[in-house]
Motif scaffolding. Structure first.
Motif, PDB file in Angstrom:
ATOM      1  N   LEU A   1     -23.848 -35.216   9.443  1.00 54.53           N
ATOM      2  CA  LEU A   1     -25.148 -35.201   8.765  1.00 54.53           C
ATOM      3  C   LEU A   1     -25.592 -33.769   8.490  1.00 54.53           C
ATOM      4  CD1 LEU A   1     -27.515 -36.808   7.663  1.00 54.53           C
ATOM      5  CD2 LEU A   1     -28.505 -36.840   9.961  1.00 54.53           C
ATOM      6  N   ALA A   2     -25.258 -32.854   9.388  1.00 55.51           N
ATOM      7  CA  ALA A   2     -25.605 -31.434   9.197  1.00 55.51           C
ATOM      8  C   ALA A   2     -24.889 -30.878   7.963  1.00 55.51           C
ATOM      9  CB  ALA A   2     -25.213 -30.630  10.428  1.00 55.51           C
ATOM     10  N   ASP A   3     -23.635 -31.324   7.736  1.00 55.20           N
ATOM     11  CA  ASP A   3     -22.889 -30.893   6.539  1.00 55.20           C
ATOM     12  C   ASP A   3     -23.589 -31.390   5.279  1.00 55.20           C
ATOM     13  OD1 ASP A   3     -20.918 -29.681   8.093  1.00 55.20           O
ATOM     14  OD2 ASP A   3     -19.720 -31.518   8.192  1.00 55.20           O
ATOM     15  N   LEU A   4     -24.054 -32.645   5.334  1.00 52.11           N
ATOM     16  CA  LEU A   4     -24.739 -33.223   4.173  1.00 52.11           C
ATOM     17  C   LEU A   4     -26.045 -32.502   3.909  1.00 52.11           C
ATOM     18  CD1 LEU A   4     -24.841 -35.385   1.978  1.00 52.11           C
ATOM     19  CD2 LEU A   4     -25.931 -36.929   3.621  1.00 52.11           C
ATOM     20  N   GLU A   5     -26.775 -32.179   4.967  1.00 52.34           N
ATOM     21  CA  GLU A   5     -28.046 -31.453   4.810  1.00 52.34           C
ATOM     22  C   GLU A   5     -27.817 -30.099   4.148  1.00 52.34           C
ATOM     23  OE1 GLU A   5     -29.405 -31.387   8.815  1.00 52.34           O
ATOM     24  OE2 GLU A   5     -30.479 -33.310   8.658  1.00 52.34           O
ATOM     25  N   LYS A   6     -26.759 -29.409   4.568  1.00 56.95           N
ATOM     26  CA  LYS A   6     -26.433 -28.101   3.994  1.00 56.95           C
ATOM     27  C   LYS A   6     -26.085 -28.240   2.510  1.00 56.95           C
ATOM     28  CE  LYS A   6     -23.345 -24.129   4.624  1.00 56.95           C
ATOM     29  NZ  LYS A   6     -22.189 -23.588   5.389  1.00 56.95           N
TER      30      LYS A   6
ATOM     31  N   PRO B   1     -32.149 -51.848   5.418  1.00 62.39           N
ATOM     32  CA  PRO B   1     -32.740 -50.542   5.772  1.00 62.39           C
ATOM     33  C   PRO B   1     -31.689 -49.432   5.663  1.00 62.39           C
ATOM     34  CG  PRO B   1     -33.361 -52.217   7.365  1.00 62.39           C
ATOM     35  CD  PRO B   1     -32.326 -52.846   6.484  1.00 62.39           C
ATOM     36  N   ALA B   2     -32.094 -48.305   5.072  1.00 61.70           N
ATOM     37  CA  ALA B   2     -31.160 -47.193   4.869  1.00 61.70           C
ATOM     38  C   ALA B   2     -30.776 -46.571   6.210  1.00 61.70           C
ATOM     39  CB  ALA B   2     -31.797 -46.141   3.973  1.00 61.70           C
ATOM     40  N   GLN B   3     -29.485 -46.314   6.391  1.00 64.70           N
ATOM     41  CA  GLN B   3     -28.975 -45.664   7.602  1.00 64.70           C
ATOM     42  C   GLN B   3     -28.634 -44.206   7.285  1.00 64.70           C
ATOM     43  OE1 GLN B   3     -28.722 -47.152  10.701  1.00 64.70           O
ATOM     44  NE2 GLN B   3     -29.814 -48.861   9.724  1.00 64.70           N
ATOM     45  N   ILE B   4     -29.327 -43.299   7.953  1.00 62.61           N
ATOM     46  CA  ILE B   4     -29.080 -41.869   7.740  1.00 62.61           C
ATOM     47  C   ILE B   4     -28.338 -41.330   8.954  1.00 62.61           C
ATOM     48  CG2 ILE B   4     -30.152 -39.623   7.338  1.00 62.61           C
ATOM     49  CD1 ILE B   4     -32.501 -41.102   6.038  1.00 62.61           C
ATOM     50  N   ASP B   5     -27.027 -41.190   8.801  1.00 60.71           N
ATOM     51  CA  ASP B   5     -26.196 -40.761   9.926  1.00 60.71           C
ATOM     52  C   ASP B   5     -24.924 -40.086   9.405  1.00 60.71           C
ATOM     53  OD1 ASP B   5     -24.818 -42.892   8.856  1.00 60.71           O
ATOM     54  OD2 ASP B   5     -25.323 -44.286  10.470  1.00 60.71           O
ATOM     55  N   ASP B   6     -24.003 -39.814  10.318  1.00 63.67           N
ATOM     56  CA  ASP B   6     -22.742 -39.159   9.930  1.00 63.67           C
ATOM     57  C   ASP B   6     -21.942 -40.020   8.956  1.00 63.67           C
ATOM     58  OD1 ASP B   6     -23.406 -37.056  11.541  1.00 63.67           O
ATOM     59  OD2 ASP B   6     -22.012 -37.554  13.172  1.00 63.67           O
ATOM     60  N   ALA B   7     -22.043 -41.338   9.101  1.00 65.03           N
ATOM     61  CA  ALA B   7     -21.302 -42.240   8.209  1.00 65.03           C
ATOM     62  C   ALA B   7     -21.756 -42.056   6.762  1.00 65.03           C
ATOM     63  CB  ALA B   7     -21.485 -43.693   8.649  1.00 65.03           C
ATOM     64  N   LEU B   8     -23.059 -41.870   6.564  1.00 62.22           N
ATOM     65  CA  LEU B   8     -23.585 -41.612   5.215  1.00 62.22           C
ATOM     66  C   LEU B   8     -23.004 -40.313   4.669  1.00 62.22           C
ATOM     67  CD1 LEU B   8     -25.594 -42.149   2.854  1.00 62.22           C
ATOM     68  CD2 LEU B   8     -27.294 -40.843   4.163  1.00 62.22           C
ATOM     69  N   ALA B   9     -22.979 -39.273   5.509  1.00 61.79           N
ATOM     70  CA  ALA B   9     -22.440 -37.969   5.093  1.00 61.79           C
ATOM     71  C   ALA B   9     -20.980 -38.094   4.688  1.00 61.79           C
ATOM     72  CB  ALA B   9     -22.595 -36.960   6.219  1.00 61.79           C
ATOM     73  N   GLN B  10     -20.229 -38.877   5.451  1.00 59.78           N
ATOM     74  CA  GLN B  10     -18.806 -39.060   5.154  1.00 59.78           C
ATOM     75  C   GLN B  10     -18.605 -39.758   3.811  1.00 59.78           C
ATOM     76  OE1 GLN B  10     -17.641 -41.083   8.759  1.00 59.78           O
ATOM     77  NE2 GLN B  10     -18.081 -39.246   9.980  1.00 59.78           N
ATOM     78  N   ARG B  11     -19.454 -40.760   3.512  1.00 55.49           N
ATOM     79  CA  ARG B  11     -19.358 -41.457   2.215  1.00 55.49           C
ATOM     80  C   ARG B  11     -19.759 -40.539   1.063  1.00 55.49           C
ATOM     81  NH1 ARG B  11     -21.979 -45.565   5.015  1.00 55.49           N
ATOM     82  NH2 ARG B  11     -23.925 -45.234   3.849  1.00 55.49           N
TER      83      ARG B  11
END
Length: 442
Positions: free
Chosen positions: A268-273, A249-259
């Protein structure tokens, strides 16, 4: 030599001339004397062969060279008469008449000139650019796709058959007429079922297989398959399925944004932007290419009026005609071969579009000069190489093909046009944004 030259309009010149046969003979003597100094002829010391022998040896070639030189003299004389410089002249002159008489050769040439276009303020015809809106749902969907693409595959524990979307780990060996063929064998190969990576029918027949199961399937290679020995042939593949994997299952969190962003402190807010800006940029690019750029070109063609060089228009018509002919059936081609009038009608039906295309090219060229938009040869080459590599083609062969077909100038002009139109639209967009900001501050 008699020469008269007149502009039929601002982009076309008609040149008429008379070349005395005596002048041709003088040129033949001059060229033969020059050739004699370089030629080695048996029985004579190098460079010492008589001119009469050289004339006999070179024959018709001397006549052709002398006539070509006479035509250049006519062109130079006409250029002086009309005060034309080399930059104004486009391409080679067309020889529309060359009648050899006993004393004179009557000649007619047609010359094309670069149109002079007065470029003023065109801000009013550049379309308004509305910044595309990006919804929260679009951002969430894009991030979910990114997360799913990043999610690893894991072996399943349950006892079930292979399904579409699963990752199959298997051995296979292919046979043609009962004999294994080269390149048809692999061990522990990983294949995403439903990806279409293998030839049609292969993946579909694997669905339902369980771990440890062996199976023989039959598939037919496509007629246009690159290996001629296999093209259109029915083959058998022996398969042994070792493992079935499915995505976690896909994990949508800060770790995803960092990768995804490559930053240890990303959220995650940075990734959304970042994703929001990416989607907006994609939408803007689509808006530019599919709507605003064609609209701007059409507006430019309507705004400017100037004479077009006929030879360039004729070349554009011929190119369009060749493209049209390539799409025709054998029956349509046969009808054209037997009907010159129909060919003429077809050619004339292409004239309006050809004129618009040529007109647009000259407008873009003039605007690019004014706006300082350029594309260097190195940049053009890099673009060709990149596109060839992305399509799995040999970059050097692709470049050489374009070079041999004399397509490089057209490719460079297309790149200049794209960059110019983008600049004009961006400038309009920025000015609008500046005005909006000024109003908000006031």
């Amino acid at each position: 030599m008699e020469v008269t030259a007149q502009k039929t309009d601002n982009a076309n010149v008609k040149i008429e001339g008379k070349i005395a046969q005596s002048d041709i003979e003088k040129k033949i003597d001059k060229i033969a004397k020059q050739a004699a100094k370089q030629m080695k002829i048996d029985g004579f010391r190098p460079g010492k062969a008589p001119v009469s022998v050289v004339k006999k040896r070179l024959g018709e070639r001397l006549q052709q060279d002398a006539e070509a030189e006479a035509l250049r003299d006519i062109l130079n004389e006409a250029s002086k008469e009309l005060a034309l410089d080399a930059e104004q002249i486009i391409g080679e002159p067309a020889v529309t008449k060359f009648d050899r008489g006993e004393e004179f050769i009557d000649v007619e040439l047609k010359l094309s000139l670069r149109p002079e276009i007065e470029i003023g303020d065109i801000t009013d015809i550049v379309p308004e650019v509305k910044t595309p809106r990006v919804t929260k749902k679009e951002v969430e969907e894009r991030i979910r796709e990114m997360a799913e693409a990043q999610a690893p595959f894991e072996s399943i524990e349950e006892e079930r058959g292979l399904q579409e979307g699963d990752l199959a780990v298997f051995d296979f060996e292919g046979f043609l007429d009962g004999e294994p063929f080269e390149g048809g064998k692999a061990e522990n190969f990983e294949l995403r079922i439903g990806s279409g990576q293998f030839i049609p029918g292969f993946e579909e027949q694997m669905i339902g297989m369980k771990k440890g199961e062996e199976k023989t399937i039959k598939v037919t290679f496509p007629e246009d398959y690159r290996n001629e020995k296999l093209a259109g042939k029915e083959t058998e593949f022996k398969i042994k399925l070792h493992d079935i994997k499915t995505k976690k299952p896909a994990q949508i969190d800060d770790a995803l944004a960092q990768r995804m962003l490559g930053k240890e402190d990303a959220t995650l807010a940075d990734l959304e932007k970042e994703v929001k800006e990416q989607i907006r940029s994609e939408k803007l690019s689509k808006l530019y290419n599919e709507e605003l750029k064609p609209k701007l070109v059409e507006a430019l063609v309507e705004k400017f009026e100037f004479d077009l060089p006929q030879s360039v228009v004729d070349q554009e018509i011929e190119m369009a005609l060749r493209n049209k002919v390539q799409q025709m059936t054998e029956e349509e081609l046969a009808e054209l071969r037997d009907n010159e009038e129909k060919v003429k009608e077809l050619r004339e039906s292409l004239r309006e579009d050809a004129e618009k295309s040529v007109k647009a090219t000259f407008i873009v060229d003039a605007l690019a000069r004014k706006e300082g938009v350029e594309v260097g040869d190195q940049e053009m080459m890099q673009t060709i190489y990149y596109e060839a590599m992305s399509m799995g083609q040999d970059p050097q062969q692709t470049f050489e093909y374009y070079q041999k077909q004399n397509l490089l100038p057209a490719i460079k002009m297309a790149m200049i046009e794209d960059r110019l139109l983008t600049k004009l639209l961006n400038d309009k967009k920025e000015k609008k944004e500046e005005k909006t900001e000024a109003k908000e501050e006031a």
